[in-house]
Motif scaffolding. Structure first.
Motif, PDB file in Angstrom:
ATOM      1  N   ALA A   1       2.474 -20.917  -1.129  1.00 17.32           N
ATOM      2  CA  ALA A   1       1.486 -20.364  -1.833  1.00 17.32           C
ATOM      3  C   ALA A   1       0.618 -19.344  -1.066  1.00 17.32           C
ATOM      4  CB  ALA A   1       1.059 -21.292  -2.703  1.00 17.32           C
ATOM      5  N   VAL A   2       0.054 -19.666  -0.053  1.00 17.35           N
ATOM      6  CA  VAL A   2      -1.010 -19.066   0.602  1.00 17.35           C
ATOM      7  C   VAL A   2      -0.199 -17.798   1.271  1.00 17.35           C
ATOM      8  CG1 VAL A   2      -2.271 -19.264   2.674  1.00 17.35           C
ATOM      9  CG2 VAL A   2      -2.111 -21.147   1.423  1.00 17.35           C
ATOM     10  N   LEU A   3       0.952 -17.814   1.704  1.00 11.48           N
ATOM     11  CA  LEU A   3       1.808 -16.624   2.220  1.00 11.48           C
ATOM     12  C   LEU A   3       1.724 -15.309   1.275  1.00 11.48           C
ATOM     13  CD1 LEU A   3       4.550 -17.988   4.316  1.00 11.48           C
ATOM     14  CD2 LEU A   3       2.205 -17.063   5.221  1.00 11.48           C
ATOM     15  N   MET A   4       1.858 -15.819  -0.074  1.00 12.29           N
ATOM     16  CA  MET A   4       1.961 -14.874  -1.084  1.00 12.29           C
ATOM     17  C   MET A   4       0.839 -14.067  -1.126  1.00 12.29           C
ATOM     18  SD  MET A   4       3.260 -15.277  -4.948  1.00 12.29           S
ATOM     19  CE  MET A   4       1.672 -16.161  -5.576  1.00 12.29           C
ATOM     20  N   PRO A   5      -0.581 -14.469  -1.288  1.00 14.76           N
ATOM     21  CA  PRO A   5      -1.343 -13.675  -1.518  1.00 14.76           C
ATOM     22  C   PRO A   5      -1.806 -12.857  -0.213  1.00 14.76           C
ATOM     23  CG  PRO A   5      -2.107 -15.935  -1.528  1.00 14.76           C
ATOM     24  CD  PRO A   5      -0.779 -15.968  -1.760  1.00 14.76           C
ATOM     25  N   ILE A   6      -1.561 -13.432   0.923  1.00 10.57           N
ATOM     26  CA  ILE A   6      -1.550 -12.990   2.117  1.00 10.57           C
ATOM     27  C   ILE A   6      -0.805 -11.287   2.180  1.00 10.57           C
ATOM     28  CG2 ILE A   6      -1.359 -12.717   4.757  1.00 10.57           C
ATOM     29  CD1 ILE A   6      -2.223 -15.549   4.605  1.00 10.57           C
ATOM     30  N   SER A   7       0.527 -11.595   1.650  1.00 16.50           N
ATOM     31  CA  SER A   7       1.400 -10.780   1.748  1.00 16.50           C
ATOM     32  C   SER A   7       0.924  -9.554   0.697  1.00 16.50           C
ATOM     33  CB  SER A   7       2.745 -11.087   1.335  1.00 16.50           C
ATOM     34  OG  SER A   7       3.588  -9.882   0.985  1.00 16.50           O
ATOM     35  N   THR A   8       0.194  -9.723  -0.453  1.00 14.19           N
ATOM     36  CA  THR A   8      -0.110  -8.943  -1.342  1.00 14.19           C
ATOM     37  C   THR A   8      -1.327  -8.133  -0.659  1.00 14.19           C
ATOM     38  OG1 THR A   8       0.586 -10.429  -3.249  1.00 14.19           O
ATOM     39  CG2 THR A   8      -1.064  -8.691  -3.742  1.00 14.19           C
ATOM     40  N   ILE A   9      -2.324  -8.971  -0.179  1.00 14.60           N
ATOM     41  CA  ILE A   9      -3.289  -8.136   0.453  1.00 14.60           C
ATOM     42  C   ILE A   9      -2.886  -7.039   1.474  1.00 14.60           C
ATOM     43  CG2 ILE A   9      -5.471  -8.224   1.886  1.00 14.60           C
ATOM     44  CD1 ILE A   9      -5.856 -11.029   0.405  1.00 14.60           C
ATOM     45  N   THR A  10      -1.767  -7.469   2.316  1.00 13.34           N
ATOM     46  CA  THR A  10      -1.391  -6.608   3.328  1.00 13.34           C
ATOM     47  C   THR A  10      -0.845  -5.348   2.656  1.00 13.34           C
ATOM     48  OG1 THR A  10      -0.789  -8.651   4.720  1.00 13.34           O
ATOM     49  CG2 THR A  10       0.265  -6.589   5.278  1.00 13.34           C
ATOM     50  N   ILE A  11       0.057  -5.764   1.569  1.00 17.89           N
ATOM     51  CA  ILE A  11       0.799  -4.467   0.935  1.00 17.89           C
ATOM     52  C   ILE A  11      -0.335  -3.502   0.514  1.00 17.89           C
ATOM     53  CG2 ILE A  11       2.359  -3.861  -0.559  1.00 17.89           C
ATOM     54  CD1 ILE A  11       3.623  -4.854   1.867  1.00 17.89           C
ATOM     55  N   ILE A  12      -1.121  -4.063  -0.223  1.00 16.07           N
ATOM     56  CA  ILE A  12      -2.256  -3.120  -1.030  1.00 16.07           C
ATOM     57  C   ILE A  12      -3.111  -2.374   0.078  1.00 16.07           C
ATOM     58  CG2 ILE A  12      -4.405  -3.218  -2.461  1.00 16.07           C
ATOM     59  CD1 ILE A  12      -3.070  -5.446  -4.054  1.00 16.07           C
ATOM     60  N   SER A  13      -3.410  -3.122   1.208  1.00 12.68           N
ATOM     61  CA  SER A  13      -3.982  -2.198   2.276  1.00 12.68           C
ATOM     62  C   SER A  13      -3.399  -1.310   2.796  1.00 12.68           C
ATOM     63  CB  SER A  13      -4.459  -3.509   3.233  1.00 12.68           C
ATOM     64  OG  SER A  13      -5.293  -4.341   2.821  1.00 12.68           O
ATOM     65  N   PHE A  14      -2.105  -1.404   2.941  1.00 16.42           N
ATOM     66  CA  PHE A  14      -1.140  -0.317   3.298  1.00 16.42           C
ATOM     67  C   PHE A  14      -1.023   0.708   2.617  1.00 16.42           C
ATOM     68  CE2 PHE A  14       3.007   1.268   3.387  1.00 16.42           C
ATOM     69  CZ  PHE A  14       3.238   2.152   4.622  1.00 16.42           C
ATOM     70  N   THR A  15      -0.811   0.392   1.227  1.00 11.16           N
ATOM     71  CA  THR A  15      -0.667   1.588   0.316  1.00 11.16           C
ATOM     72  C   THR A  15      -1.941   2.365   0.236  1.00 11.16           C
ATOM     73  OG1 THR A  15      -1.211   0.173  -1.471  1.00 11.16           O
ATOM     74  CG2 THR A  15       1.280   0.332  -1.031  1.00 11.16           C
ATOM     75  N   SER A  16      -3.170   1.520   0.321  1.00  9.62           N
ATOM     76  CA  SER A  16      -4.489   2.665   0.279  1.00  9.62           C
ATOM     77  C   SER A  16      -4.457   3.255   1.528  1.00  9.62           C
ATOM     78  CB  SER A  16      -5.404   1.451   0.201  1.00  9.62           C
ATOM     79  OG  SER A  16      -5.493   0.714  -0.850  1.00  9.62           O
ATOM     80  N   PHE A  17      -4.190   2.807   2.639  1.00  7.79           N
ATOM     81  CA  PHE A  17      -4.390   3.934   3.716  1.00  7.79           C
ATOM     82  C   PHE A  17      -3.239   4.777   3.879  1.00  7.79           C
ATOM     83  CE2 PHE A  17      -2.321   4.384   7.975  1.00  7.79           C
ATOM     84  CZ  PHE A  17      -3.492   5.001   8.875  1.00  7.79           C
ATOM     85  N   ALA A  18      -1.843   4.543   3.326  1.00  5.12           N
ATOM     86  CA  ALA A  18      -0.832   5.472   3.527  1.00  5.12           C
ATOM     87  C   ALA A  18      -1.349   6.637   2.446  1.00  5.12           C
ATOM     88  CB  ALA A  18       0.370   4.835   3.152  1.00  5.12           C
ATOM     89  N   THR A  19      -1.768   6.143   1.616  1.00  5.13           N
ATOM     90  CA  THR A  19      -2.243   7.325   0.213  1.00  5.13           C
ATOM     91  C   THR A  19      -3.179   8.189   0.844  1.00  5.13           C
ATOM     92  OG1 THR A  19      -1.624   5.762  -1.284  1.00  5.13           O
ATOM     93  CG2 THR A  19      -2.758   7.759  -2.044  1.00  5.13           C
ATOM     94  N   ARG A  20      -4.168   7.780   1.619  1.00  3.05           N
ATOM     95  CA  ARG A  20      -5.198   8.585   2.232  1.00  3.05           C
ATOM     96  C   ARG A  20      -4.550   9.309   3.061  1.00  3.05           C
ATOM     97  NH1 ARG A  20     -11.021   5.634   2.706  1.00  3.05           N
ATOM     98  NH2 ARG A  20     -11.102   4.576   0.229  1.00  3.05           N
ATOM     99  N   TYR A  21      -3.738   8.800   3.856  1.00  2.00           N
ATOM    100  CA  TYR A  21      -3.265   9.640   4.980  1.00  2.00           C
ATOM    101  C   TYR A  21      -2.518  10.987   4.595  1.00  2.00           C
ATOM    102  CZ  TYR A  21       0.281  11.004   8.595  1.00  2.00           C
ATOM    103  OH  TYR A  21       1.197  11.769   9.271  1.00  2.00           O
ATOM    104  N   PHE A  22      -1.368  10.589   3.616  1.00  2.00           N
ATOM    105  CA  PHE A  22      -0.761  11.539   2.824  1.00  2.00           C
ATOM    106  C   PHE A  22      -1.406  12.796   2.195  1.00  2.00           C
ATOM    107  CE2 PHE A  22       2.911   8.489   3.092  1.00  2.00           C
ATOM    108  CZ  PHE A  22       3.644   9.093   4.138  1.00  2.00           C
ATOM    109  N   ALA A  23      -2.506  12.238   1.532  1.00  2.00           N
ATOM    110  CA  ALA A  23      -3.435  13.163   0.874  1.00  2.00           C
ATOM    111  C   ALA A  23      -3.949  14.190   1.946  1.00  2.00           C
ATOM    112  CB  ALA A  23      -4.385  12.298   0.115  1.00  2.00           C
ATOM    113  N   ARG A  24      -4.473  13.783   2.618  1.00  2.00           N
ATOM    114  CA  ARG A  24      -5.123  14.551   3.984  1.00  2.00           C
ATOM    115  C   ARG A  24      -4.056  15.199   4.686  1.00  2.00           C
ATOM    116  NH1 ARG A  24      -7.110  10.640   6.533  1.00  2.00           N
ATOM    117  NH2 ARG A  24      -8.833  10.565   5.608  1.00  2.00           N
ATOM    118  N   LYS A  25      -2.683  14.842   4.836  1.00  2.00           N
ATOM    119  CA  LYS A  25      -1.593  15.822   5.158  1.00  2.00           C
ATOM    120  C   LYS A  25      -1.391  16.844   4.303  1.00  2.00           C
ATOM    121  CE  LYS A  25       2.644  15.069   4.911  1.00  2.00           C
ATOM    122  NZ  LYS A  25       3.951  14.614   4.487  1.00  2.00           N
ATOM    123  N   ASN A  26      -1.553  16.719   3.259  1.00  2.00           N
ATOM    124  CA  ASN A  26      -1.333  17.567   2.073  1.00  2.00           C
ATOM    125  C   ASN A  26      -2.636  18.532   1.742  1.00  2.00           C
ATOM    126  OD1 ASN A  26       1.889  17.427   1.231  1.00  2.00           O
ATOM    127  ND2 ASN A  26       0.928  15.304   1.007  1.00  2.00           N
ATOM    128  N   GLY A  27      -3.300  18.492   2.509  1.00  2.00           N
ATOM    129  CA  GLY A  27      -4.679  19.289   2.502  1.00  2.00           C
ATOM    130  C   GLY A  27      -5.286  19.035   0.863  1.00  2.00           C
TER     131      GLY A  27
END
Length: 795
Positions: free
Chosen positions: A767-793
């Motif tokens: 049960a503890v691993l599930m929210p940790i995984s969720t936080i990890t994925i949401i953090s990754f998507t936020s970082f990736a979106t910013r990266y791709f937005a910057r890449k596309n100007g």
């Protein structure tokens, strides 16, 4: 305060910021582009409201009010417009598209300084709405609207304001569910603290109490907040189809049952915290996915283009009548600039109708007495009289809008829907296989623990959350660049296109940018004489030509006369000067430019100022960047006068069609789709409505996002059309981000499942691993979106 005067210093208008010609108006040592802007400044100055200019430089809008508000004296119309009325007070809400800055807010919230009967005015900046409370015995609704119009904030009052069917973009029931789930989660976490810190053995009497309280909080979360997941899963199974809600419903059910059994049998704390936290996060993801731009309407209908009332003639007297009350046989009076709301026959006057919104044809159409005039045309000349042959609800315009465009089968399934079937089957197989194995081994405790642990560890909540959070982050990037996409599902559609179809007028060309071209011969003095004549006119066309001439002096004028719908005349330096339409000339001429400003001096034709719409900035590189990846096509309702220019812009294999009716545009899109094409349609008017709705992704191009636009998947500011390829690339990168996050989650699940199937993974750890995984994925998507937005100007 001092006098008005002509001055000769170049500057911008103090009120609206428009670039001024050499000759301008001045008042109180400030420059103004027109009488309207100067009048607004005078009004504010007289009421000690010049703080309006303190917050922003040139915050105003050029005044261009219609002047016809007689219909607001009709009690039947007032009743439909207002929000509230009692014996003394009335409250009304108006949409004002010119609200754009802090100065606007300050001015509109200080209306009481202009008229004391207005005792309250509140602004909703995002929706561009003002709610006004006033004493109706001291000031009428018409006078309130006139005050707004006089200061440059004329409300946009349309038929859709009367038919109050505006859907609330905020799902109140979903908000309630989120609130209940969040409240329950917080309390369950509080009551679970003894378990978290190993204190339960110390206070045994409290352990059971907290367990029962946690179960009580789980009941509304499971049976009310998570109800939609069970409903969706049941409906999909009935259709022999598995969607992402199916495994989510299963895990919620398992968590609740396990919690209930643990509480009843006193065998442990259960999974109340996991259950409530999971449902809360899922609902938050759903809210993010459903969230859209509240200040933009993507599903507008024809009523937001119709006026609320029209002037009719009864017994030779003018009477305002609500559009819904117009009947067959009524005689309508349509003035210059007003819209024809119903199909009718021309009975009197010279009709020159701008039908561009309906047909796409830029040039005005002339109608003769007895000829049919369709709804949607805007009169460009003198007042005309029409006899209604069809009510507004049955007009050609309404029928065109209300066509049924069914295209749901053309929509590609989202990534979640495509992967859900295989993901769910995999989870079910592993969970039931592990359970069966341990039951065969005779260890029912391990069997039950393995089943629960596998379901929790392999929960698809990561997939359910990463998609809306990623795509919503992309929506916010689009928003900042003037691209307003309807919802997250539409972002996925944007990434899966192979054909782009353009309308021409208002899409490839700009409705705001135009070039003034003179065909003829005028001496320098004659140009000054023409400019002196145009200086006295408030017509938008006259102002454009006057600005292009940029005179250094103005001659005095006598015998000035404005021929409504035809032109203006005056005597300047002893010579008679005429400027206006071709039908106002005393002599017959041969001219290709019927819609321009024709000039005659002393009866001698001198030539014509024509206004050519300019190609939008960025169109040329846009086409070049798209033609290598997409099939391009032009569907225009206008004539083929620009065909050669378009052929120089587009590649040789780009197909073009002109004089296309709305139905022909619709059929062209359908034909492309029948051949397997996934089509993006870019248009701007009602003539594109069918094509925009039918296309896999419809984009309405506009120079003002709050102006009328047809129903569509996205609204794109005309100034940012050149960024379209970058928007498409970012949407593709968004899907790439979702797939990577799914891969990360899968890797995590495989590791967790390895221990879960052995029955050795303690459920609390799972049960503890599930929210940790969720936080990890949401953090990754936020970082990736910013990266791709910057890449596309785009950042």
């Amino acid at each position: 305060m001092n006098h008005s005067a002509l001055i000769h210093q170049s500057s911008v208008c103090y009120h609206c910021g428009d670039q001024l010609s050499t000759i301008k108006l001045s008042y109180d040592d400030k420059d103004f582009c027109c009488v309207g802007c100067r009048s607004v400044y005078q009004l504010l100055s007289e009421n000690n409201m010049c703080n309006y200019y303190a917050y922003n430089d040139t915050p105003g809008q050029r005044v261009a009010n219609s002047g016809h508000f007689e219909y607001l004296d009709e009690e039947s119309i007032i009743t439909q417009l207002i929000n509230y009325k009692d014996e003394d007070n009335t409250i009304v809400t108006f949409y004002i598209q010119s609200i754009h800055c802090s100065s606007c807010i300050w001015l509109l919230e200080h209306l009481y300084k202009i008229n004391g009967a207005i005792f309250s005015s509140r602004i909703d900046f995002l929706k561009k709405e003002v709610t006004i409370s006033y004493k109706h015995k001291q000031v009428s609704l018409r006078e309130v609207v006139q005050i707004l119009s006089n200061i440059g904030y004329e409300p946009l009052i349309s038929l859709q304001d009367v038919v109050k069917e505006k859907s609330n973009s905020v799902n109140k029931q979903l908000i309630w569910k989120i609130a209940i789930a969040g409240f329950s989660m917080g309390n369950v976490m509080l009551f679970s603290f003894p378990e978290y810190f190993g204190l339960s053995n110390i206070e045994k009497e409290f352990q059971q109490l907290f367990a029962w309280l946690n179960l009580a909080f789980c009941i509304p979360v499971t049976f009310y907040c998570a109800k939609d997941y069970f409903t969706s899963a049941f409906a999909s199974l009935k259709q022999r189809y598995i969607n992402l809600d199916t495994p989510l419903a299963l895990i919620i059910a398992v968590l609740f049952i396990r919690t209930a059994i643990s509480t009843l049998l006193h065998t442990g704390p259960g999974f109340a915290d996991t259950l409530t936290g999971l449902v809360f996060l899922l609902l938050m993801g759903k809210w993010v996915k459903q969230r859209t731009y509240q200040h933009i309407s993507f599903d507008r209908d024809y009523r937001s283009y119709f006026p609320i009332a029209i002037t009719t003639l009864k017994d030779n007297r003018e009477k305002p009548v609500a559009i819904s009350d117009i009947a067959v046989g009524d005689r309508m009076l349509i003035r210059n600039g007003e819209l024809v709301p119903a199909d009718a026959i021309l009975m009197k006057g010279d009709a020159w109708l701008d039908m561009s919104f309906v047909t796409g044809e830029a040039a005005p159409q002339q109608k003769v007495l007895g000829e049919m005039v369709y709804a949607g045309g805007r009169q460009m000349g003198e007042a005309i009289e029409l006899e209604v042959i069809k009510p507004a609800s049955q007009s050609y315009l309404t029928g065109l809008w209300n066509k049924d465009f069914y295209k749901s089968d053309l929509k590609k399934k989202s990534f979640n829907d495509r992967i859900a079937k295989y993901f769910s089957i995999g989870v079910f197989v592993v969970a039931f296989a592990a359970t069966a194995y341990w039951l065969w081994q005779g260890d029912s405790t391990k069997a039950w623990s393995a089943f629960t642990a596998v379901i929790i560890v392999a929960c698809p909540c990561v997939l359910a959350l990463s998609t809306p959070f990623t795509l919503s982050a992309i929506l916010s990037v689009f928003d900042k660049k003037g691209f307003y996409v309807k919802n997250t599902d539409a972002v996925e559609q944007l990434a899966d296109l192979d054909t782009v179809v353009f309308d021409k007028t208002g899409t490839l060309t700009s409705t705001h940018q135009s070039a003034i071209v003179f065909s003829g011969n005028l001496t320098e003095k004659e140009q000054l004489m023409v400019a002196s004549l145009l200086y006295n006119s408030s017509h938008p066309l006259s102002r454009q030509v006057f600005k292009s001439l940029n005179p250094y002096r103005i001659y005095p004028i006598v015998k000035y006369n404005e021929l409504l719908g035809r032109g203006i005349t005056g005597v300047i330096e002893g010579r008679v000067v005429y400027a206006g339409s071709v039908r106002g000339l005393a002599q017959q001429i041969e001219s290709k430019e019927e819609a321009g400003v024709h000039i005659a001096i002393d009866g001698v034709y001198k030539g014509c100022f024509s206004i050519d719409q300019q190609w939008r900035e960025g169109i040329f590189p846009l086409i070049k960047s798209l033609e290598d990846k997409y099939q391009l096509k032009v569907l225009s309702g206008d004539t083929n006068k620009d065909e050669q220019m378009l052929k120089s812009i587009f590649s040789a294999d780009a197909k073009m069609a002109f004089n296309q009716s709305p139905q022909q545009k619709l059929e062209a899109i359908k034909l492309l789709q029948q051949h397997g094409s996934k089509v993006m349609m870019l248009g701007d008017g009602l003539n594109d409505a069918g094509a925009l709705k039918q296309a896999n992704f419809g984009v309405a191009i506009t120079d003002n996002i709050n102006n009328f636009t047809p129903g569509c998947d996205a609204i794109l500011s005309g100034d940012h059309i050149g960024l379209l390829p970058r928007f498409i690339e970012l949407s593709k990168d968004g899907l790439k981000t979702i797939k990577i996050s799914f891969a990360i989650a899968t890797a995590y699940n495989l590791i967790g499942v390895y221990y879960a199937v052995q029955g050795t993974l303690y459920p609390l750890v799972a049960a503890v691993l599930m929210p940790i995984s969720t936080i990890t994925i949401i953090s990754f998507t936020s970082f990736a979106t910013r990266y791709f937005a910057r890449k596309n100007g785009l950042r």
